[in-house]
Design a protein around this motif. Structure first.
Motif, PDB file in Angstrom:
ATOM      1  N   PHE A  81       0.840  -1.201   0.000  1.00 48.02           N
ATOM      2  CA  PHE A  81       0.000   0.000   0.000  1.00 48.02           C
ATOM      3  C   PHE A  81       0.874   1.251   0.000  1.00 48.02           C
ATOM      4  N   ALA A  82       1.911   1.255   0.844  1.00 47.62           N
ATOM      5  CA  ALA A  82       2.799   2.412   0.950  1.00 47.62           C
ATOM      6  C   ALA A  82       3.577   2.643  -0.350  1.00 47.62           C
ATOM      7  N   ILE A  83       4.014   1.549  -0.995  1.00 49.31           N
ATOM      8  CA  ILE A  83       4.730   1.666  -2.270  1.00 49.31           C
ATOM      9  C   ILE A  83       3.832   2.267  -3.347  1.00 49.31           C
ATOM     10  N   CYS A  84       2.594   1.794  -3.393  1.00 44.68           N
ATOM     11  CA  CYS A  84       1.634   2.316  -4.371  1.00 44.68           C
ATOM     12  C   CYS A  84       1.341   3.789  -4.092  1.00 44.68           C
ATOM     13  N   MET A  85       1.224   4.150  -2.812  1.00 44.88           N
ATOM     14  CA  MET A  85       1.001   5.545  -2.432  1.00 44.88           C
ATOM     15  C   MET A  85       2.164   6.420  -2.913  1.00 44.88           C
ATOM     16  N   PHE A  86       3.389   5.909  -2.785  1.00 38.09           N
ATOM     17  CA  PHE A  86       4.572   6.650  -3.235  1.00 38.09           C
ATOM     18  C   PHE A  86       4.477   6.979  -4.726  1.00 38.09           C
ATOM     19  N   PHE A  87       4.185   5.961  -5.538  1.00 32.26           N
ATOM     20  CA  PHE A  87       4.163   6.180  -6.989  1.00 32.26           C
ATOM     21  C   PHE A  87       2.939   6.995  -7.425  1.00 32.26           C
ATOM     22  N   MET A  88       1.822   6.843  -6.721  1.00 31.81           N
ATOM     23  CA  MET A  88       0.649   7.651  -7.039  1.00 31.81           C
ATOM     24  C   MET A  88       0.924   9.127  -6.763  1.00 31.81           C
ATOM     25  N   SER A  89       1.562   9.393  -5.624  1.00 28.82           N
ATOM     26  CA  SER A  89       1.841  10.772  -5.236  1.00 28.82           C
ATOM     27  C   SER A  89       2.830  11.447  -6.175  1.00 28.82           C
ATOM     28  N   PHE A  90       3.638  10.659  -6.872  1.00 31.26           N
ATOM     29  CA  PHE A  90       4.582  11.181  -7.859  1.00 31.26           C
ATOM     30  C   PHE A  90       3.879  12.078  -8.879  1.00 31.26           C
ATOM     31  N   PHE A  91       2.619  11.730  -9.211  1.00 31.56           N
ATOM     32  CA  PHE A  91       1.919  12.445 -10.276  1.00 31.56           C
ATOM     33  C   PHE A  91       1.165  13.683  -9.786  1.00 31.56           C
ATOM     34  N   ILE A  92       1.107  13.901  -8.465  1.00 31.38           N
ATOM     35  CA  ILE A  92       0.409  15.083  -7.958  1.00 31.38           C
ATOM     36  C   ILE A  92       1.092  16.378  -8.398  1.00 31.38           C
ATOM     37  N   PRO A  93       2.427  16.545  -8.201  1.00 34.09           N
ATOM     38  CA  PRO A  93       3.057  17.778  -8.684  1.00 34.09           C
ATOM     39  C   PRO A  93       3.054  17.905 -10.203  1.00 34.09           C
ATOM     40  N   VAL A  94       2.972  16.784 -10.913  1.00 33.39           N
ATOM     41  CA  VAL A  94       2.883  16.840 -12.374  1.00 33.39           C
ATOM     42  C   VAL A  94       1.585  17.537 -12.775  1.00 33.39           C
TER      43      VAL A  94
END
Length: 403
Positions: A318-331
């Motif tokens: 879950f934490a790993i997926c959260m990391f990669f999902m959050s990558f796209f927020i500043p994009v």
């Protein structure tokens, strides 16, 4: 490059760096306080309703005042607005710290709602002014890079905030976090006082139109300009659909993986670490030349990973997926901000960024008001999955519009 050009470049880079640092320092204190308030309410109540009330109190005031804050940012000194609003937030926080010294934190839940609302008013004045200052001091061709750098710096601060908040709460009292926020506000605004920021066109001509005429003109421009209208609605929809995967994860973790400060801290830190990486990428790469293409990929990536998040039954996955999902927020955020900075005339940018702030602070509580109570009757995972699918569809819609 001539000596004069080198000096000018060094001057705006130095000014921009100091401005970003000053805002990062003040955000550091604010983020710690907001984190501590959310945790306090979540762990004391374990209630979706209480989290909804907290979210509404911290966003609805900003939604209302952002419309006014945007006009003020076009009419008055943006630097003074930022300093005045931030120090007012610090004063409210200091009063809360004094109250907490004499009362148990479990008995001040209603007061936390009031303080969150007052802090939200200050943010609604400060945020449009901050967004409008950046294109004043950064050349247009460098905007997306520095928006990415600014986003990355803010994410680094927010990445560190949960760890600091958790450490302070583990060994100290809630009021120490509040006092830290006051200290960072004084330091950050002390730096900002020494940064020269030139007057904008609207500030020089502020007497030519009435306040409400300026507000009406800004709204009319946003409605009539198809590009601006599309960006504002897209950003608002993104915020609305990201609520389950971004703002309700505290409850999801508490109900699925257990009641633990460690899980909450890891979740927040991995999320902000992903945002840091996304901001750094934009700061070094600069995104696609076609800004809309960058925005579309940001929406698609966030939607796909939000969909995957809903199927995770192991906390570390879950934490790993959260990391990669959050990558796209500043994009998504940086591409939206940059398109508006490049497209909107300088004298209207305060009002448009006020409207952008309204999209955030309006659609987020709307999403929370809908998804928060639903989270008490429906599994949060289902809400995350459905919204992920809708975000994927929204990226496809933007692709079709573009072509």
């Amino acid at each position: 490059m001539e000596t004069n050009d080198i000096q000018k470049e060094q001057a705006w880079r130095r000014k921009t760096a100091l401005f970003i640092i000053s805002q990062a320092i003040t955000l550091f204190g604010s983020s710690i306080v907001q984190m501590a308030i959310i945790w306090q309410v979540a762990l004391e109540t374990s209630s979706g309703l209480w989290l909804t009330l907290l979210t509404l109190s911290s966003t609805i005031p900003q939604t209302v005042i952002s419309l006014f804050g945007g006009v003020w940012a076009d009419r008055y000194s943006r630097k003074r607005l930022i300093i005045g609003a931030d120090l007012s937030i610090a004063a409210v926080t200091l009063l809360l710290a004094i109250v907490v010294l004499f009362r148990e934190t479990a008995n001040i839940l209603p007061l936390l709602l009031v303080v969150s609302a007052l802090r939200s008013f200050g943010s609604g004045i400060q945020t449009p002014a901050v967004s409008a200052v950046i294109p004043q001091i950064v050349p247009e061709e460098q905007l997306i890079r520095y928006n990415g750098i600014n986003g990355s710096m803010m994410s680094i601060v927010q990445f560190a905030s949960p760890a600091v908040a958790g450490a302070i709460l583990a060994v100290g009292s809630f009021h120490w976090i509040l006092l830290l926020d006051v200290a960072t506000a004084i330091i950050g605004n002390g730096i900002l006082c020494f940064i020269p920021i030139s007057k904008q066109k609207g500030e020089e001509q502020k007497q030519s139109n009435s306040f409400f005429s300026d507000m009406k003109a800004g709204i009319s421009y946003a409605v009539k300009d198809q590009k601006v209208k599309n960006l504002l609605l897209t950003y608002g929809s993104f915020i609305f659909l990201s609520v389950p995967s971004s703002f309700l994860t505290v409850l999801l973790i508490e109900r699925t993986f257990g009641d633990s400060y460690m899980y909450l801290t890891v979740n927040e830190m991995t999320g902000f670490a992903g945002m840091v990486l996304g901001g750094i990428l934009l700061g070094t790469w600069g995104g696609f030349k076609d800004r809309m293409k960058t925005l579309i990929y940001g929406l698609l990536g966030f939607g796909l990973l939000s969909l995957g998040l809903g199927f995770m039954d192991n906390f570390w996955l879950f934490a790993i997926c959260m990391f990669f999902m959050s990558f796209f927020i500043p994009v998504v955020q940086s591409s939206t901000t940059t398109i508006l900075q490049e497209h909107v005339p300088a004298e209207k940018q305060g009002r448009i960024f006020g409207l952008l702030g309204t999209m955030y602070s309006g659609f987020m509580p709307l999403g929370t008001a809908i998804f928060g109570p639903l989270a008490d009757t429906v599994r949060i995972q289902w809400l995350v999955i459905i919204c992920g699918l809708l975000l994927i569809g929204m990226s496809g819609l933007q692709f079709l519009r573009k072509n």
